[in-house]
Motif scaffolding. Structure first.
Motif, PDB file in Angstrom:
ATOM      1  N   THR A  30      39.093  -0.028  50.850  1.00 32.68           N
ATOM      2  CA  THR A  30      38.981  -0.946  49.774  1.00 32.68           C
ATOM      3  C   THR A  30      38.565  -0.060  48.868  1.00 32.68           C
ATOM      4  O   THR A  30      38.415   1.605  49.309  1.00 32.68           O
ATOM      5  N   ALA A  32      35.955   1.144  48.306  1.00 34.56           N
ATOM      6  CA  ALA A  32      34.771   1.416  47.941  1.00 34.56           C
ATOM      7  C   ALA A  32      34.526   2.400  48.971  1.00 34.56           C
ATOM      8  O   ALA A  32      33.975   3.604  48.917  1.00 34.56           O
ATOM      9  N   ARG A  61      30.338   3.691  42.515  1.00 35.42           N
ATOM     10  CA  ARG A  61      30.081   2.243  44.166  1.00 35.42           C
ATOM     11  C   ARG A  61      30.438   1.258  43.185  1.00 35.42           C
ATOM     12  O   ARG A  61      31.079   0.636  43.845  1.00 35.42           O
ATOM     13  N   GLU A  62      29.422   1.032  41.847  1.00 37.50           N
ATOM     14  CA  GLU A  62      29.152  -0.359  41.683  1.00 37.50           C
ATOM     15  C   GLU A  62      30.606  -0.481  41.174  1.00 37.50           C
ATOM     16  O   GLU A  62      31.366  -1.960  41.338  1.00 37.50           O
ATOM     17  N   GLU A  65      32.701  -1.857  43.613  1.00 36.15           N
ATOM     18  CA  GLU A  65      32.381  -3.549  45.032  1.00 36.15           C
ATOM     19  C   GLU A  65      33.086  -4.581  43.853  1.00 36.15           C
ATOM     20  O   GLU A  65      33.717  -5.467  44.329  1.00 36.15           O
ATOM     21  N   ARG A  66      33.028  -3.776  42.274  1.00 37.79           N
ATOM     22  CA  ARG A  66      33.506  -5.007  41.620  1.00 37.79           C
ATOM     23  C   ARG A  66      34.757  -5.906  42.129  1.00 37.79           C
ATOM     24  O   ARG A  66      35.922  -6.353  41.373  1.00 37.79           O
ATOM     25  N   ASP A  68      36.634  -5.075  45.032  1.00 36.62           N
ATOM     26  CA  ASP A  68      37.127  -4.749  46.619  1.00 36.62           C
ATOM     27  C   ASP A  68      36.721  -6.435  46.009  1.00 36.62           C
ATOM     28  O   ASP A  68      36.977  -7.617  46.293  1.00 36.62           O
TER      29      ASP A  68
END
Length: 477
Positions: A30, A32, A61-62, A65-66, A68
């Motif tokens: 991932t 992340a 990190r944000e 996440e998008r 992933d």
């Protein structure tokens, strides 16, 4: 990544950008996970080397996440999905001030990303931090009053090079997979040489440079400076270039440049062993021999070369650059003085370079540019690729480019072949050739014809596949 999927270019826990993106897009890891791994490396290494001035942990990190979520939805997040990148302090990124390494711009937060940053982010890359640099990028070492000195991760008693020293160290130590920097006089290639990374100076116009310029830009900056990537493999440089390149409305020098392909030119390399006969360090000579042997083994014809008008080109680069710097970096123009080391460098370099004092002399110098460029263009019809040193010396001590006119002269003479690529706008790539007996990286550069990045990449891959893979620097172990 699982043990059975070790990336081809991975070395000592530093996966290449190509392999990171492939694994993220396939769901094998991932974004992340990749970002957290690199943030952990930053927490461990950066306090020692001071390469990254700002770290974007939460924002990175944000973004991961998008990416992933995009993969989970069955969509393609882009060719650089989840790849952590560092961005030099003089390239606009809306997450932080574009300081240029100078206290006077510590609050200069841009309204939008530079085009190359936007293109990389659109391709899935994740900015993870800012790379340190000297004031306005004008030194061959990386130090400033705002963020301090970046240390060479192999040996703190050696310079990390400049001006893209922070990004080069971040890449070499595994804190980022790709670094974004720029090259006005070796500022990508010298730090790459210093720390065992790869640095590409693209052809003039290939890659956009600025978000928006609302003030005059010195002619030498327009003609000599380019944005480009640092990485740990040739494939990563090539991928980054594909994403960044192309016409941009904000940069009047940028174009959709043609690509000169390997099959269109002779497979011939000219070797410059000792530019202008000033002597080279034994380790530098040995690196050139290793690279030459690799190219011969790969089927290249190699000839010794004395490039035309080399000294004149290097002298013109220096005098024109210093003439413009005296005007654009005058404290009266800036509104406040440069930092301490930058002030010393500007004083010593301009005194040694003999800036032009009349408009007539300045114009005459630029008129010679076309004459020299034509000589090199004719040369590169028959010998398209040039192999030589980045620097004729080993990396010297920190602040080696300070200390009076003699030190300024010596620093420039070491880089005469390097600055000629800037003067002519040619693509040039610095790549490592293993470690010397002193435990420091060695390396060479390859200079191609205008818009001949594909030729440079082909030769660089042939060298890369035949020389020692770079281990992890001491500071990152």
């Amino acid at each position: 990544m699982s043990a059975d999927r070790t990336p081809r270019h991975e070395a000592a826990g530093r996966p290449a950008a190509v392999e990171i993106a492939t694994a993220v897009r396939r769901g094998e890891t991932t974004a992340a996970e990749m970002i957290d791994t690199h943030l952990a490396r930053i927490a461990s290494v950066n306090p020692t080397v001071d390469a990254l001035t700002v770290v974007f942990a939460d924002r990175a990190r944000e973004a991961a996440e998008r990416i992933d979520a995009t993969v989970a939805d069955g969509c393609d997040p882009g060719p650089l999905a989840g790849v952590p990148i560092s961005v030099k302090e003089n390239i606009d990124l809306t997450w932080s001030a574009t300081t240029n390494g100078w206290q006077g711009l510590s609050g200069a937060i841009p309204g939008r990303d530079a085009t190359i940053v936007r293109r990389l982010r659109d391709a899935g890359a994740v900015p993870i931090g800012r790379g340190n640099m000297p004031d306005f990028g004008m030194r061959w070492d990386t130090d400033n009053d705002l963020f301090g000195r970046t240390l060479n991760p192999w040996d703190p008693a050696r310079s990390a090079g400049g001006s893209s020293g922070g990004d080069a160290v971040a890449v070499a130590t595994g804190m980022s997979a790709i670094g974004l920097g720029n090259d006005f006089g070796g500022s990508l290639r010298l730090p790459a040489y210093a720390v065992g990374a790869l640095g590409l100076r693209p052809s003039r116009g290939r890659v956009p440079r600025a978000a928006v310029q609302r003030h005059p830009v010195a002619l030498t900056l327009q003609q000599f400076s380019v944005n480009g990537p640092l990485a740990r493999s040739v494939d990563d440089l090539a991928l980054a270039l594909r994403v960044m390149a192309g016409w941009d409305a904000d940069d009047p020098v940028s174009i959709d440049a043609p690509r000169v392909r390997l099959e269109e030119v002779p497979r011939r390399v000219g070797v410059v062993r000792d530019p202008l006969g000033g002597g080279v360090a034994p380790e530098v000579a040995a690196a050139i021999v290793r690279a030459q042997a690799s190219l011969v083994d790969a089927g290249w014809e190699v000839v010794d070369l004395d490039p035309p008008l080399l000294e004149e080109a290097a002298v013109l680069w220096r005098r024109l650059s210093c003439t413009d710097m005296l005007v654009s970096l005058d404290p009266k123009t800036l509104g406040r003085p440069l930092g301490r080391s930058a002030t010393r460098f500007l004083r010593d370099s301009t005194a040694a370079a003999r800036p032009y004092e009349s408009a007539s002399d300045y114009a005459t110098a630029w008129a010679r540019h076309a004459v020299i460029a034509a000589e090199w263009r004719r040369l590169q019809v028959d010998v398209p690729l040039i192999l030589g040193p980045v620097s004729t010396s080993r990396m010297r001590e920190p602040d080696y480019d300070l200390g009076g006119t003699d030190a300024a002269d010596r620093a420039w003479r070491d880089l005469r072949l390097t600055v000629v690529a800037n003067f002519l706008g040619l693509p040039a790539l610095a790549l490592p050739t293993g470690l010397a007996a002193d435990g420091m990286p060695t390396g060479v550069q390859l200079i191609g014809p205008m818009f001949g990045e594909d030729i440079v990449f082909a030769a660089a891959r042939d060298v890369e596949s035949r020389v020692e893979r770079m281990p992890l620097p001491a500071a990152a172990c």
